[in-house]
Design an enzyme around this catalytic site. Structure first.
Site, PDB file in Angstrom:
ATOM      1  CG  ASN A   9      -9.898 -11.995   1.038  1.00 29.44           C
ATOM      2  OD1 ASN A   9     -10.199 -13.066   0.602  1.00 29.44           O
ATOM      3  ND2 ASN A   9     -11.015 -11.063   1.368  1.00 29.44           N
ATOM      4  CG  HIS A  94     -15.127  -9.359   2.304  1.00 24.16           C
ATOM      5  ND1 HIS A  94     -15.355  -8.639   1.051  1.00 24.16           N
ATOM      6  CD2 HIS A  94     -13.726  -9.059   2.541  1.00 24.16           C
ATOM      7  CE1 HIS A  94     -14.429  -8.049   0.765  1.00 24.16           C
ATOM      8  NE2 HIS A  94     -13.351  -8.245   1.534  1.00 24.16           N
ATOM      9  CD  GLU A 163     -11.637  -5.953   4.618  1.00 22.26           C
ATOM     10  OE1 GLU A 163     -10.147  -5.980   4.586  1.00 22.26           O
ATOM     11  OE2 GLU A 163     -12.524  -6.430   4.069  1.00 22.26           O
ATOM     12  CB  SER A 208      -5.827   0.017  -0.610  1.00 20.99           C
ATOM     13  OG  SER A 208      -6.906   0.034  -1.395  1.00 20.99           O
TER      14      SER A 208
HETATM   15  P1  PGA Z   1      -7.742  -5.175  -0.842  1.00 19.99           P
HETATM   16  O1  PGA Z   1      -8.904  -6.144  -0.298  1.00 19.99           O
HETATM   17  O2  PGA Z   1      -6.509  -5.114  -0.058  1.00 19.99           O
HETATM   18  O3  PGA Z   1      -7.490  -5.219  -2.104  1.00 19.99           O
HETATM   19  O4  PGA Z   1      -8.223  -3.584  -0.972  1.00 19.99           O
HETATM   20  C1  PGA Z   1      -9.126  -6.355   1.124  1.00 19.99           C
HETATM   21  C2  PGA Z   1     -10.290  -7.070   1.282  1.00 19.99           C
HETATM   22  O5  PGA Z   1     -11.403  -6.919   0.489  1.00 19.99           O
HETATM   23  O6  PGA Z   1     -10.323  -7.942   2.108  1.00 19.99           O
END
Ligand code: PGA
Length: 250
Positions: A9, A94, A163, A208
């Protein structure tokens, strides 16, 4: 879906030359693997160019959102009908769309239905805030999001991404989720879905994810892959994560 899915993403990052260079390097480095699907989610503006730049179906594209109506007076929007044929997937709901663009569970449910109608597989994002988890509301929040998004659709046609907002790298005070918390929460997600549907969609984890922790996440049996933000912006890290995913599935 027995294969692992790695979804990059990119959010609102890169100019077009950087994006095309990334794609060229990734295509050169990534040897296709039957058990792994690699998906890039660039800004909508770059999708047609990247679609043309990609050779074959080694790497798939996703949009980061889409608009539900097919056509109409909706200034600035890009519809499912316009994305059809250009992307295989669309990230829907999201937490950044929910938070900054006021997308509601109803909006997300509508987008899911329109995506399916356009032959685009929705990647439906669900997750709780740190406060909601601290208040013991995680299951309640996930239930509300899932019941709405999966209402009157065939759940086998979608992908769910868990998430937790507190684990997304851009969240102030971000904390990494432990595999234990993720495994327990995904079991709860599966139970919520089992209560409303006879089909179980694949479940991705996002928050993350990076080359240091991906393996521990992919080893959770209920996980079918990862949705990766920040770490996916570095093509070398993306290549490293692809190699990890190939190794873990063996
Ligand atoms: P991140 O983002 O891997 O930077 O935490 C994940 C996301 O928001 O889809």
């Amino acid at each position: 879906m027995s294969k692992n899915l790695l979804v990059a993403n990119w959010k609102m990052n890169f100019k077009l030359p950087e994006a095309t260079e990334y794609v060229a390097r990734l295509e050169e480095r990534y040897e296709q693997d039957e058990q792994l699907e690699v998906v890039l989610a660039p800004t909508t503006l770059f999708i047609p160019t990247l679609k043309s730049a990609l050779s074959g179906d080694k790497i798939q594209l996703a949009s980061q959102t889409l608009s539900a109506p097919e056509f109409g007076a909706f200034t600035g929007e890009t519809s499912c009908a316009q994305l059809a044929g250009l992307v295989e997937y669309s990230i829907i709901g999201h937490s950044e769309r929910r938070q900054y663009f006021n997308e509601t569970d109803d909006d997300i449910a509508e987008k899911v239905k329109f995506a399916l109608g356009a032959q685009i597989t929705p990647i439906i994002c669900v997750g709780e805030t740190a406060q909601q988890r601290a208040d013991g509301q995680t299951v309640e929040v996930l239930t509300k999001q899932l019941v709405s998004a999966l209402d009157s659709i065939d759940a086998s046609q979608v992908i769910v991404a868990y998430e937790p907002i507190w684990a997304i790298s851009s969240t102030p005070g971000v904390q990494q989720a432990t595999p234990g918390i993720i495994a327990a929460t995904i079991s709860e997600i599966k139970q919520i879905i089992a209560n409303i549907s006879s089909a179980q969609p694949p479940i991705l984890y996002g928050g993350s994810v990076n080359p240091d922790n991906l393996e521990s996440y992919l080893k959770i049996p209920e996980i079918s892959g990862a949705l990766i933000g920040n770490a996916s912006l570095d093509v070398e890290k993306m290549c490293a994560m692809i190699e990890i995913a190939k190794r873990v599935e063996q």
